[in-house]
Design a protein around this motif. Structure first.
Motif, PDB file in Angstrom:
ATOM      1  N   TYR A 139       0.861  -1.185   0.000  1.00 32.33           N
ATOM      2  CA  TYR A 139       0.000   0.000   0.000  1.00 32.33           C
ATOM      3  C   TYR A 139       0.897   1.234   0.000  1.00 32.33           C
ATOM      4  CZ  TYR A 139      -3.316  -3.545   1.446  1.00 32.33           C
ATOM      5  OH  TYR A 139      -4.089  -4.684   1.486  1.00 32.33           O
ATOM      6  N   THR A 140       0.721   2.111  -1.013  1.00 32.43           N
ATOM      7  CA  THR A 140       1.701   3.177  -1.206  1.00 32.43           C
ATOM      8  C   THR A 140       1.133   4.585  -1.254  1.00 32.43           C
ATOM      9  OG1 THR A 140       1.522   2.944  -3.603  1.00 32.43           O
ATOM     10  CG2 THR A 140       3.226   1.637  -2.504  1.00 32.43           C
ATOM     11  N   ASN A 141      -0.155   4.757  -1.342  1.00 32.13           N
ATOM     12  CA  ASN A 141      -0.707   6.068  -1.643  1.00 32.13           C
ATOM     13  C   ASN A 141      -1.508   6.646  -0.477  1.00 32.13           C
ATOM     14  OD1 ASN A 141      -1.097   8.286  -3.266  1.00 32.13           O
ATOM     15  ND2 ASN A 141      -2.909   7.458  -4.251  1.00 32.13           N
ATOM     16  N   TYR A 142      -0.902   6.676   0.701  1.00 35.37           N
ATOM     17  CA  TYR A 142      -1.579   7.213   1.876  1.00 35.37           C
ATOM     18  C   TYR A 142      -0.713   8.254   2.552  1.00 35.37           C
ATOM     19  CZ  TYR A 142      -5.189   3.752   1.450  1.00 35.37           C
ATOM     20  OH  TYR A 142      -6.231   3.013   0.977  1.00 35.37           O
ATOM     21  N   GLU A 143      -1.344   9.344   2.947  1.00 34.55           N
ATOM     22  CA  GLU A 143      -0.645  10.381   3.689  1.00 34.55           C
ATOM     23  C   GLU A 143      -1.095  10.300   5.139  1.00 34.55           C
ATOM     24  OE1 GLU A 143       0.177  14.409   2.026  1.00 34.55           O
ATOM     25  OE2 GLU A 143      -1.127  15.048   3.669  1.00 34.55           O
ATOM     26  N   GLU A 144      -0.137  10.245   6.025  1.00 28.42           N
ATOM     27  CA  GLU A 144      -0.421  10.166   7.458  1.00 28.42           C
ATOM     28  C   GLU A 144       0.009  11.460   8.137  1.00 28.42           C
ATOM     29  OE1 GLU A 144      -1.898   7.659   9.119  1.00 28.42           O
ATOM     30  OE2 GLU A 144      -2.048   6.365   7.374  1.00 28.42           O
ATOM     31  N   HIS A 145      -0.839  11.938   9.043  1.00 31.20           N
ATOM     32  CA  HIS A 145      -0.536  13.098   9.887  1.00 31.20           C
ATOM     33  C   HIS A 145      -0.483  12.580  11.317  1.00 31.20           C
ATOM     34  CE1 HIS A 145      -1.246  16.234   6.793  1.00 31.20           C
ATOM     35  NE2 HIS A 145      -1.928  15.239   6.245  1.00 31.20           N
ATOM     36  N   TYR A 146       0.681  12.676  11.933  1.00 32.02           N
ATOM     37  CA  TYR A 146       0.896  12.126  13.264  1.00 32.02           C
ATOM     38  C   TYR A 146       0.572  13.160  14.339  1.00 32.02           C
ATOM     39  CZ  TYR A 146       2.942   8.353  10.655  1.00 32.02           C
ATOM     40  OH  TYR A 146       3.106   7.308   9.766  1.00 32.02           O
ATOM     41  N   PRO A 147       0.255  12.694  15.553  1.00 29.03           N
ATOM     42  CA  PRO A 147      -0.128  13.617  16.634  1.00 29.03           C
ATOM     43  C   PRO A 147       0.903  14.709  16.913  1.00 29.03           C
ATOM     44  CG  PRO A 147      -0.609  11.367  17.285  1.00 29.03           C
ATOM     45  CD  PRO A 147       0.142  11.294  15.981  1.00 29.03           C
ATOM     46  N   ASN A 148       2.186  14.449  16.651  1.00 26.16           N
ATOM     47  CA  ASN A 148       3.231  15.452  16.920  1.00 26.16           C
ATOM     48  C   ASN A 148       3.417  16.434  15.769  1.00 26.16           C
ATOM     49  OD1 ASN A 148       4.524  13.944  14.975  1.00 26.16           O
ATOM     50  ND2 ASN A 148       6.326  13.487  16.224  1.00 26.16           N
ATOM     51  N   GLY A 149       2.619  16.298  14.683  1.00 18.96           N
ATOM     52  CA  GLY A 149       2.707  17.215  13.552  1.00 18.96           C
ATOM     53  C   GLY A 149       3.499  16.684  12.370  1.00 18.96           C
ATOM     54  N   ASP A 150       4.187  15.558  12.523  1.00 20.03           N
ATOM     55  CA  ASP A 150       4.923  14.959  11.403  1.00 20.03           C
ATOM     56  C   ASP A 150       3.950  14.508  10.315  1.00 20.03           C
ATOM     57  OD1 ASP A 150       7.206  15.262  12.945  1.00 20.03           O
ATOM     58  OD2 ASP A 150       7.502  13.128  13.300  1.00 20.03           O
ATOM     59  N   VAL A 151       4.437  14.574   9.061  1.00 20.40           N
ATOM     60  CA  VAL A 151       3.644  14.133   7.915  1.00 20.40           C
ATOM     61  C   VAL A 151       4.483  13.154   7.102  1.00 20.40           C
ATOM     62  CG1 VAL A 151       2.382  14.862   5.843  1.00 20.40           C
ATOM     63  CG2 VAL A 151       2.474  16.374   7.841  1.00 20.40           C
ATOM     64  N   ALA A 152       3.839  12.081   6.627  1.00 25.09           N
ATOM     65  CA  ALA A 152       4.558  11.089   5.821  1.00 25.09           C
ATOM     66  C   ALA A 152       3.624  10.454   4.814  1.00 25.09           C
ATOM     67  CB  ALA A 152       5.152  10.006   6.712  1.00 25.09           C
ATOM     68  N   GLN A 153       4.196  10.106   3.674  1.00 19.30           N
ATOM     69  CA  GLN A 153       3.520   9.194   2.752  1.00 19.30           C
ATOM     70  C   GLN A 153       4.020   7.811   3.130  1.00 19.30           C
ATOM     71  OE1 GLN A 153       3.609  10.065  -1.441  1.00 19.30           O
ATOM     72  NE2 GLN A 153       3.075   7.963  -1.993  1.00 19.30           N
ATOM     73  N   THR A 154       3.105   6.946   3.556  1.00 20.54           N
ATOM     74  CA  THR A 154       3.512   5.647   4.067  1.00 20.54           C
ATOM     75  C   THR A 154       3.451   4.585   2.983  1.00 20.54           C
ATOM     76  OG1 THR A 154       1.273   5.205   4.857  1.00 20.54           O
ATOM     77  CG2 THR A 154       2.832   6.168   6.433  1.00 20.54           C
TER      78      THR A 154
END
Length: 157
Positions: free
Chosen positions: A82-97
């Protein structure tokens, strides 16, 4: 220093790629093991986590599964990527996982009844119907669970 801390020290909270390995362990009744998360209170997830530098997807899966459950596993099948998801973490970090989903089995008998640690508040096996009532940590993991129970894995997510 772990990989996420290392890369975040360079780029801050900007969007980056993060590679994850996730495992589905089913019991004899077809229910799957999930963890109640300590980082995002009230959510449940499949077990797994981010790769460290120099680690293979399988090595990361085995390490993370052990850390989060105390269960020694071995992957028996790669189910999907699975490649097309953007995650926003509680500390403000952002990643495409990028998530590699494996079907796994336990290497030896285990007991999850009283397991908990810094990452895992609780472990439990759930049916598909029970999982539909829980708050799953991310849309990516919801899809992983749906595809697993449907036994239909679509490419391109």
């Amino acid at each position: 220093m772990d990989y996420i801390s290392f890369i975040r020290s360079k780029v801050g909270q900007d969007k980056i790629f993060l590679n994850f390995s996730v495992g589905i362990l089913a019991d004899d009744e077809g229910r799957i093991l999930c963890q109640k998360r300590s980082d995002v209170i009230g959510t449940w997830s499949l077990l797994g986590g981010c790769w460290e530098l120099g680690e293979s997807s399988v090595d990361a899966l085995k390490r993370e599964f052990m850390e989060e459950s105390g269960i020694e596993i071995e992957p028996i099948k790669l189910l999907n990527v699975y490649t097309n998801y953007e995650e926003h973490y509680p500390n403000g970090d952002v990643a495409q996982t990028v998530g590699f989903l494996y079907q796994v089995r336990a290497v030896k008998a285990f007991d999850i009844e009283d397991f908990s640690n810094d990452e895992t508040l609780e472990l439990a096996f759930f049916s598909q119907e029970e999982l539909e009532q829980l708050e799953i940590i991310s849309p990516q993991q919801k899809l992983m669970i749906e595809e697993y129970f449907a036994q239909g894995f679509e490419m391109g997510h």
